[in-house]
Scaffold this motif. Sequence first.
Motif, mmCIF file in Angstrom:
data_model
loop_
_atom_site.group_PDB
_atom_site.id
_atom_site.type_symbol
_atom_site.label_atom_id
_atom_site.label_comp_id
_atom_site.label_asym_id
_atom_site.label_seq_id
_atom_site.Cartn_x
_atom_site.Cartn_y
_atom_site.Cartn_z
ATOM 1 N N MET A 267 43.363 40.186 40.655
ATOM 2 C CA MET A 267 43.037 41.458 39.809
ATOM 3 C C MET A 267 43.817 41.129 38.365
ATOM 4 O O MET A 267 43.225 41.805 37.450
ATOM 5 N N GLN A 268 44.962 40.538 38.446
ATOM 6 C CA GLN A 268 45.342 40.122 37.001
ATOM 7 C C GLN A 268 44.369 39.339 36.227
ATOM 8 O O GLN A 268 44.104 39.527 35.054
ATOM 9 N N LYS A 269 43.750 38.573 36.929
ATOM 10 C CA LYS A 269 42.665 37.500 36.217
ATOM 11 C C LYS A 269 41.408 38.429 35.775
ATOM 12 O O LYS A 269 40.800 38.256 34.874
ATOM 13 N N SER A 270 41.192 39.555 36.564
ATOM 14 C CA SER A 270 39.925 40.603 36.319
ATOM 15 C C SER A 270 40.393 41.041 35.003
ATOM 16 O O SER A 270 39.434 41.208 34.103
ATOM 17 N N VAL A 271 41.487 41.520 34.788
ATOM 18 C CA VAL A 271 41.904 42.310 33.717
ATOM 19 C C VAL A 271 41.954 41.309 32.448
ATOM 20 O O VAL A 271 41.276 41.887 31.449
ATOM 21 N N ALA A 272 42.349 40.213 32.839
ATOM 22 C CA ALA A 272 42.415 39.235 31.772
ATOM 23 C C ALA A 272 40.818 38.757 31.159
ATOM 24 O O ALA A 272 40.375 38.609 29.923
ATOM 25 N N PHE A 273 39.820 38.789 32.061
ATOM 26 C CA PHE A 273 38.382 38.720 31.956
ATOM 27 C C PHE A 273 37.991 39.769 31.055
ATOM 28 O O PHE A 273 37.323 39.477 30.124
ATOM 29 N N ALA A 274 38.442 40.938 31.344
ATOM 30 C CA ALA A 274 37.970 42.024 30.608
ATOM 31 C C ALA A 274 38.327 41.955 28.807
ATOM 32 O O ALA A 274 37.656 42.118 28.089
ATOM 33 N N LYS A 275 39.489 41.559 28.863
ATOM 34 C CA LYS A 275 40.338 41.307 27.484
ATOM 35 C C LYS A 275 39.291 40.043 26.886
ATOM 36 O O LYS A 275 39.111 40.338 25.646
ATOM 37 N N GLN A 276 39.195 39.318 27.560
ATOM 38 C CA GLN A 276 38.268 38.148 27.106
ATOM 39 C C GLN A 276 37.110 38.521 26.397
ATOM 40 O O GLN A 276 36.621 38.215 25.186
ATOM 41 N N GLN A 277 36.106 39.485 27.239
ATOM 42 C CA GLN A 277 34.994 39.726 26.653
ATOM 43 C C GLN A 277 35.277 40.872 25.517
ATOM 44 O O GLN A 277 34.368 40.632 24.486
ATOM 45 N N TYR A 278 36.036 41.545 25.721
ATOM 46 C CA TYR A 278 36.444 42.509 24.276
ATOM 47 C C TYR A 278 36.872 41.633 23.045
ATOM 48 O O TYR A 278 36.371 41.769 22.132
ATOM 49 N N GLU A 279 37.721 40.542 23.289
ATOM 50 C CA GLU A 279 38.148 39.882 22.296
ATOM 51 C C GLU A 279 37.013 38.875 21.707
ATOM 52 O O GLU A 279 36.434 38.692 20.423
#
Length: 422
Positions: A267-279
């Motif tokens: 789930m930490q990786k999932s949140v990080a993936f959302a951040k990556q798409q935002y960036e």
Amino acid sequence: MRAGIKHLLLFTVLALMLGCKTRTTYTVGKSASEILGNPDYLAVSYGGYRSISRDIQPTQEEIKEDLRILDAMGVHMIRTYNVHLPQSTNILKAIRSLKAENPDFEMYVMLGAWIKCKNANTSEPDHNTGDEAENAMEINRAAALAAAYPDIVKIIAVGNEAMVKWAASYYVQPDEILKWVNFLQNLKDDGKLASNLWITSSDNFASWGGGGDEYHVPALTQLINAVDYISMHTYPMHDTHYNPEEFWILSEAEASKPDSVQIKLLMQKSVAFAKQQYESVVTYMKSLGVNKPVHIGETGWASESNGFFGPDGTRAVDEYKQGLYYKGLREWTNKNGISCFYFEAFDEIWKDSQNPGGSENHFGLFTIEGKVKYALWHLVDEGVFDGLSRNGNPVTKTWNGDKKALMKTVLAPDFSEKETHK
């Protein structure tokens, strides 16, 4: 200009003129720029539908019941998706009624206008041509409502996932969205809409330049310059199936840890993936020499699935993982001045009416009955929902608040047959 479209646009002007009589009665108040990115004004997507069909529209009293619940949890901005049904108008009427009852009540709206291509939802959609008559009427209605409710409608979103190419039954090219964004911006310039009303389109991160080169067309550059801010979507939950190698795989060392640790890591990786798409969207926008706000128009995590994301699929969904994702997204976006229109407030079972266990029916933070899912159990403990109800039911916890019972349903993904432990 075709005669039919010209007539529709003339009707828009007439509707706006009529709306002006109402508009002058109300103070426009806070602007989108003051609300978006402010953690005191949490945002969610809201439908309010309680039935298996949208033929049964939520009543104003039902909507007011929901809005009181959302207000209690600190939500003061909601997002809708279309204006051709009574729902959006009833939401605006309900908010105005609540404001009349309590002048301190605050609820603002990101009003969606549905945009589609010619021959949408047929075997031969024409993605290079918009449905001129339907799109014009939708924009007309949205503009008229924004003019009539300037104290409530703070954003108009032209289209929802209307440019992303996997929306194969209805997507349009960026120039169709650009045409209507410019039309609304011109109404603002002419004084027919509030000058601080923000215009955007709400679409997948790829459509905003965060995806492949096929999206990097001149019309997208023009659109990015034309909107007041970018509203982008990110859905790591779906990517657990479509792109699992990006984040839904554990290393051998991680996979050897207890299930509870594995789940938290994923789930930490999932949140990080959302951040990556935002960036990725921010990076593309800045590569064009543009610097304007980027907010999350949609993201979410279902609590149930009998398909790709359930026990026989990626095992991504349950109330516990949904709660971890919600907490992670809110912490990140609140800290960084990003509005997040979390999808969604309440479960809506019309979305996959033939499959009650389908994930689309279970994205809500509340059940149809009004029970609070795990993500918000702490608010029940704090007494936030005391005295509130939905469908005659008091707002209480799912699972009767028994976390041990909930956790028995929570599965760690099974990587035993996967070769890609990186």
